[in-house]
Write an enzyme that holds these catalytic residues in place. Structure first.
Site, PDB file in Angstrom:
ATOM      1  N   HIS A   1      56.313 -43.404 -21.919  1.00 28.22           N
ATOM      2  CA  HIS A   1      57.533 -44.183 -21.702  1.00 28.22           C
ATOM      3  C   HIS A   1      57.247 -45.667 -21.552  1.00 28.22           C
ATOM      4  CE1 HIS A   1      56.653 -43.671 -17.294  1.00 28.22           C
ATOM      5  NE2 HIS A   1      57.232 -44.858 -17.228  1.00 28.22           N
TER       6      HIS A   1
ATOM      7  N   ASP B   1      54.456 -36.993 -21.265  1.00 31.39           N
ATOM      8  CA  ASP B   1      54.499 -38.435 -21.021  1.00 31.39           C
ATOM      9  C   ASP B   1      53.091 -39.035 -21.012  1.00 31.39           C
ATOM     10  OD1 ASP B   1      55.502 -40.931 -20.535  1.00 31.39           O
ATOM     11  OD2 ASP B   1      56.027 -40.557 -18.445  1.00 31.39           O
TER      12      ASP B   1
ATOM     13  N   SER C   1      53.732 -47.036 -13.291  1.00 30.60           N
ATOM     14  CA  SER C   1      53.827 -46.080 -14.394  1.00 30.60           C
ATOM     15  C   SER C   1      52.630 -46.202 -15.316  1.00 30.60           C
ATOM     16  CB  SER C   1      55.096 -46.312 -15.199  1.00 30.60           C
ATOM     17  OG  SER C   1      56.206 -45.806 -14.529  1.00 30.60           O
TER      18      SER C   1
END
Length: 250
Positions: A65, A110, A199
């Site tokens: 992402h 992911d 992230s």
């Protein structure tokens, strides 16, 4: 549930994805402490506001992402080799291209690899050799915010977080959790977590020889450090072979 991604701009973009589920922006490490100089030498900061780990001398492992339509790989700069992003000793290397997990659609899978313009002479972080290490106490590290809606930090931080089983994690996230591809970690009372800006960063623990192995990638969660709200991480024992095959294409 927003992705713990790269800051306000990417968080806003994430809210539009999939219509109903907003996976929060990346998290800075909450409740941890600054890493000592030289600690976590394979930790990588990406200029769009994500983290990563050095998978090979010219490959960074991060979250899909972080690179999914938000920025071109050749516009990303990786900062490596220092816990202090402003240090004159830090290496800065541009990306060239990337590969995302096959079939990535925002739910599970992911992970992504970013190819660097030049190899770097730094330690890499091996992936977990088996599911045996998918439990216990992990460490998550990054340059993300230290509180929910806070600002990202200049110096690398790390915090320990315990494994949370799928059944317990699903009490918070329900059907949004993909148990076969994601694992959860966090303290019941909260106060220790990844956060915005974390992230793509690594979740790791001692492996077979007591050296660190990477167990997960910071993926998503609700807020930062909330009670009974664990962080969700890409489960690398599930994707180890897929990542190795993808690395051969870069």
């Amino acid at each position: 549930m927003p992705y713990r991604t790269l800051g306000a701009v990417l968080a806003a973009a994430a809210l539009t994805f999939a219509g109903t589920v907003a996976h929060a922006a990346p998290r800075p490490v909450v409740g941890g402490s600054e890493a000592a100089p030289g600690a976590y030498p394979w930790a990588v900061h990406l200029s769009m506001g994500c983290g990563g780990s050095l998978y090979a001398e010219d490959l960074v492992l991060t979250a899909a992402h972080c690179l999914d339509g938000t920025v071109s790989p050749d516009q990303v700069t990786a900062t490596l080799g220092s816990t202090d992003l402003d240090s004159p000793d830090a290496l800065r290397v541009r990306g060239t291209k990337a590969v995302l997990a096959p079939g990535y659609d925002g739910a599970g899978k992911d992970w992504a690899l970013l190819k660097l313009a030049a190899p770097v002479d730094l330690p890499t972080l091996p992936l977990t050799p088996s599911t045996r290490y998918d439990k216990g106490t992990f460490t998550v590290a990054g340059w993300g915010a230290t509180s929910e809606n806070g600002t990202e930090v200049r110096r690398l931080r790390g915090v320990d977080v315990p494994f949370v089983d799928d059944r317990t994690c699903a009490r918070t996230y329900g059907k949004d959790l993909v148990p076969a591809e994601e694992l959860c970690a966090g303290r019941p009372r909260g106060g220790a977590d990844a956060c915005q800006g974390d992230s793509g960063g690594p979740l790791f623990r001692p492996g077979p020889s007591r050296e660190p192995v990477q167990i997960g990638i910071v993926s998503w969660g609700q807020g930062c450090g909330r009670a009974r709200t664990p962080g969700v991480y890409t489960e690398l024992s599930h994707f180890r072979e897929d990542i190795a095959k993808a690395a051969q294409t870069l």
